[in-house]
Design a protein around this motif. Sequence first.
Motif, PDB file in Angstrom:
ATOM      1  N   ASN A 280       0.836  -1.195   0.000  1.00  0.00           N
ATOM      2  CA  ASN A 280       0.000   0.000   0.000  1.00  0.00           C
ATOM      3  C   ASN A 280       0.873   1.247   0.000  1.00  0.00           C
ATOM      4  O   ASN A 280       1.909   1.306   0.678  1.00  0.00           O
ATOM      5  CB  ASN A 280      -0.928   0.016   1.216  1.00  0.00           C
ATOM      6  CG  ASN A 280      -2.061  -0.985   1.088  1.00  0.00           C
ATOM      7  OD1 ASN A 280      -2.407  -1.416  -0.006  1.00  0.00           O
ATOM      8  ND2 ASN A 280      -2.637  -1.367   2.217  1.00  0.00           N
ATOM      9  N   TRP A 397      -5.260  -2.443   0.916  1.00  0.00           N
ATOM     10  CA  TRP A 397      -5.988  -1.516   1.793  1.00  0.00           C
ATOM     11  C   TRP A 397      -6.406  -2.168   3.099  1.00  0.00           C
ATOM     12  O   TRP A 397      -5.949  -3.255   3.438  1.00  0.00           O
ATOM     13  CB  TRP A 397      -7.132  -0.832   1.042  1.00  0.00           C
ATOM     14  CG  TRP A 397      -6.648   0.001  -0.107  1.00  0.00           C
ATOM     15  CD1 TRP A 397      -6.941  -0.181  -1.428  1.00  0.00           C
ATOM     16  CD2 TRP A 397      -5.736   1.111  -0.055  1.00  0.00           C
ATOM     17  NE1 TRP A 397      -6.290   0.753  -2.205  1.00  0.00           N
ATOM     18  CE2 TRP A 397      -5.544   1.560  -1.390  1.00  0.00           C
ATOM     19  CE3 TRP A 397      -5.078   1.773   0.981  1.00  0.00           C
ATOM     20  CZ2 TRP A 397      -4.721   2.636  -1.707  1.00  0.00           C
ATOM     21  CZ3 TRP A 397      -4.254   2.842   0.656  1.00  0.00           C
ATOM     22  CH2 TRP A 397      -4.087   3.259  -0.666  1.00  0.00           C
ATOM     23  N   GLN A 401     -12.053   0.404   4.223  1.00  0.00           N
ATOM     24  CA  GLN A 401     -12.092   0.462   2.772  1.00  0.00           C
ATOM     25  C   GLN A 401     -12.808  -0.780   2.217  1.00  0.00           C
ATOM     26  O   GLN A 401     -12.829  -1.836   2.870  1.00  0.00           O
ATOM     27  CB  GLN A 401     -10.685   0.553   2.175  1.00  0.00           C
ATOM     28  CG  GLN A 401     -10.099   1.956   2.214  1.00  0.00           C
ATOM     29  CD  GLN A 401      -9.188   2.156   3.409  1.00  0.00           C
ATOM     30  OE1 GLN A 401      -8.275   1.376   3.632  1.00  0.00           O
ATOM     31  NE2 GLN A 401      -9.417   3.208   4.165  1.00  0.00           N
ATOM     32  N   HIS A 403     -12.073  -2.426  -0.580  1.00  0.00           N
ATOM     33  CA  HIS A 403     -11.213  -3.416  -1.216  1.00  0.00           C
ATOM     34  C   HIS A 403     -11.089  -4.637  -0.286  1.00  0.00           C
ATOM     35  O   HIS A 403     -11.553  -4.610   0.863  1.00  0.00           O
ATOM     36  CB  HIS A 403      -9.833  -2.833  -1.501  1.00  0.00           C
ATOM     37  CG  HIS A 403      -9.804  -1.896  -2.672  1.00  0.00           C
ATOM     38  ND1 HIS A 403     -10.293  -0.611  -2.606  1.00  0.00           N
ATOM     39  CD2 HIS A 403      -9.325  -2.056  -3.947  1.00  0.00           C
ATOM     40  CE1 HIS A 403     -10.129  -0.017  -3.783  1.00  0.00           C
ATOM     41  NE2 HIS A 403      -9.541  -0.867  -4.612  1.00  0.00           N
ATOM     42  N   ASN A 487     -16.351   4.986   0.291  1.00  0.00           N
ATOM     43  CA  ASN A 487     -15.739   3.841  -0.377  1.00  0.00           C
ATOM     44  C   ASN A 487     -16.868   2.920  -0.838  1.00  0.00           C
ATOM     45  O   ASN A 487     -17.753   2.579  -0.059  1.00  0.00           O
ATOM     46  CB  ASN A 487     -14.828   3.087   0.591  1.00  0.00           C
ATOM     47  CG  ASN A 487     -13.636   3.908   1.026  1.00  0.00           C
ATOM     48  OD1 ASN A 487     -12.740   4.169   0.241  1.00  0.00           O
ATOM     49  ND2 ASN A 487     -13.626   4.336   2.285  1.00  0.00           N
ATOM     50  N   ARG A 500     -11.721   3.394  -4.281  1.00  0.00           N
ATOM     51  CA  ARG A 500     -11.121   3.884  -3.032  1.00  0.00           C
ATOM     52  C   ARG A 500     -11.391   5.374  -2.970  1.00  0.00           C
ATOM     53  O   ARG A 500     -10.876   6.152  -3.774  1.00  0.00           O
ATOM     54  CB  ARG A 500      -9.620   3.590  -3.032  1.00  0.00           C
ATOM     55  CG  ARG A 500      -8.832   4.232  -1.891  1.00  0.00           C
ATOM     56  CD  ARG A 500      -9.075   3.509  -0.579  1.00  0.00           C
ATOM     57  NE  ARG A 500      -8.100   3.907   0.418  1.00  0.00           N
ATOM     58  CZ  ARG A 500      -8.246   4.931   1.264  1.00  0.00           C
ATOM     59  NH1 ARG A 500      -9.322   5.681   1.205  1.00  0.00           N
ATOM     60  NH2 ARG A 500      -7.303   5.197   2.148  1.00  0.00           N
ATOM     61  N   TYR A 502     -11.496   9.147  -1.075  1.00  0.00           N
ATOM     62  CA  TYR A 502     -10.885  10.015  -0.072  1.00  0.00           C
ATOM     63  C   TYR A 502     -11.836  11.178   0.187  1.00  0.00           C
ATOM     64  O   TYR A 502     -12.485  11.691  -0.734  1.00  0.00           O
ATOM     65  CB  TYR A 502      -9.537  10.539  -0.553  1.00  0.00           C
ATOM     66  CG  TYR A 502      -8.493   9.462  -0.698  1.00  0.00           C
ATOM     67  CD1 TYR A 502      -7.639   9.135   0.358  1.00  0.00           C
ATOM     68  CD2 TYR A 502      -8.362   8.755  -1.889  1.00  0.00           C
ATOM     69  CE1 TYR A 502      -6.682   8.139   0.223  1.00  0.00           C
ATOM     70  CE2 TYR A 502      -7.411   7.757  -2.035  1.00  0.00           C
ATOM     71  CZ  TYR A 502      -6.572   7.454  -0.973  1.00  0.00           C
ATOM     72  OH  TYR A 502      -5.633   6.456  -1.105  1.00  0.00           O
TER      73      TYR A 502
END
Length: 748
Positions: A280, A397, A401, A403, A487, A500, A502
Amino acid sequence: MTDADTDAWPGKIGRTWQESEPWLDPFKRPAKEAPNVVLVVLDDVGFAHLGCYGSNIATPNIDRLAAAGRRYTNYHTTAMCSPTRASLLTGCNHHAVGMGLIADMGTGFPGYLGQLDDRAATLPEMLTPAGYSAFAAGKWHLTRAREMTQAGPFRHWPLGRGFERFYGFLYSLVDQWHPELVRDNGFIETPRDPGYHLSEAIVDETIGMIASARAADPDRPFFAYVAFGACHSPHQAPKEYIDAYRGAFDEGWDVMRERWHQQQIALGIAPPESRLTPRNQDVQPWSELTADERRVCARHQEVFAGFLTHTDAQIGRLVDWIDARGLGDNTLVIVMSDNGASAEGGAFGHINLRRFFQYHEERLEEHLPVLDELGSDRHWNTYPAGWGHAGNTPHKWFKMQTHGGGVRDPMVIRWPARIRDGGGISHQFCHVSDLAPTILEVTGVTPPATVRGQPALPMTGTSIAYTFAAPDAPTRKQAQYFELMGNRGIWSNGWKAVTRHYEGDDYETEHWELYHVDADFSESEDVSGRYPEKLAELKALWEREAAANRVFPLDDRNISRIALSYYLEPRNTWNYGPGRIRVSAYAAPSIGNRSHRFDFDVTIDDASEGALLAVGGRPGGYGLHLIDGRLVYEYVGPGHRTVIEAQGALPPGRRTLSIVFRKTGDCQGELALLCDGAEIGRGMLNEIWRGGPAGASFCIGFANGSPVSDRYAMPGTFTGTIHGVTVEAGSDYHHDPELETHIALSED
């Protein structure tokens, strides 16, 4: 009883009992072969953390369950604790039942109530009418923060949602050595038994609840919900468990990720063609760390590993107790995690997680002198993000999150009566919402049509009971959406689209990735450019699922949501007394970063001593106590302790003792101690908590939780007489609605 009630009653009412026919509700029993159910929930344990999922962390008891049962490699959660628990207990998607984020962050929209929708039936609400006993021990975190007080209301506490007994904590995280505890519908004092640890107590209490119920009615099956605080921070465990890992992680997280992934392939957890995702981007290569940075990071992981192994030992005690009583064959045991491993520890971990939550920085130099103390009751430590990344191997991640690192987690199921191919591995896609339908199917219980007089919300989960006898059966689930703080993700028939997000990013323009997860176990190759039609199809499916499950409005705020649901109605004054008082942290006087005054009306003599006031504990708090006749104030701030002592002993008699804090700048001010209005001590507080220490009770006349001061033995009961206490808070707060009080919002 009215005439209508009499007419509907199955018996007969005559003038005398000889002319009447009695009727009593029969004992409800599920089908004779219905199993007991033990649902064990681990916290923040990643896909790779268990020994039977590839790590070198010892989990022999969970491994033993896996050897006799089944491991699931395609099990998914919601990426955070409250949402996963809400989905787990209801069989519905988390937004659909009002828990789109953690309970502390309800915002007043249907998908973000901060509590379970009244129309959602929980597992205990469905199982107990069918004849089950239902017990809960450990973490709850399904109640709005403002309702976690002695005043309630209690309808969203465990007993209000169907459990018959409860021992544990209502919050998101807790001190494992000195927890703030609830038994049934009331707070209890923190145990003072030498060596007490919450994980051990959770199992002791669970065993006690089951044993007492079976002593009275051995034919009644039980549902036990065992939700450990482990391995959420603070990472705390007996020192012998921690020291057993000394040196075990000195090679670092990059080596461990590679090694754990290879072990996953060897175990059959990951397919041979699976790829380890790149490091990451916010995790530093181990090779670039200094020697001191490596020492610190390695020790934090040793503490975490000890914490997990200690928790595994408690699970072993519970299963051994069940098996020794001949109950193991027909007891369905599920061990799962609520989300992936966390990145909250940042680059080098934290020795006091409260500083992280209130944006007070820690320096690496603060870790070095206390490395051997980490895991003890002197620290609220958590490991670096690099170790969270390793815990999620081979995925990318973290917790929070959508993922794989956030939502793909370990799950082990043992049920000898139905799972006969011990050691098997199931690869079917499944989701936490599938477990309640599974439990209802195997217990023979039908979901209710109505709940509390309203039509029940329909379950959206798909039972996985079909996998017990057919580990290679095709996946029955068709689709599953994900969303947490913006997310987003959607799985359907072996494909997954995910983004992903932010905070502040444009939802409409951010990149969506596409993975063919049936062929790409770890989400390692984004094929969105190769299959734009498939991506568009999945994004459209996500929109439909989101609308159907009350996901909207999308909300990417994090800490700033807390102010909307955290506290009670705004107040500037509080009055308490007489005697000992204990107030939940969520209802305590809100004095963070504000001028304030305490006045204690007391009667003392030459022998009086103990705690007049104790708020918080070692991670952060403040207190006023009488020692050797002198008044002493202690403030445990971010990384420091300030002690202000009165000059000379107090005169005996009835006195007014006061704390007067005058704020002189942001997070600083001058504090004076008064006796009958005359100053007897003064000092500066140069760095105070922005939002108050919180996390532990506000106590008058004694101390609870972990000690604010080491100058008296807990609970430090005050031996004088307290007639009353008043608290006044000023309006000179630093306006920061993300971290400060409800008052900043109400007076804006």
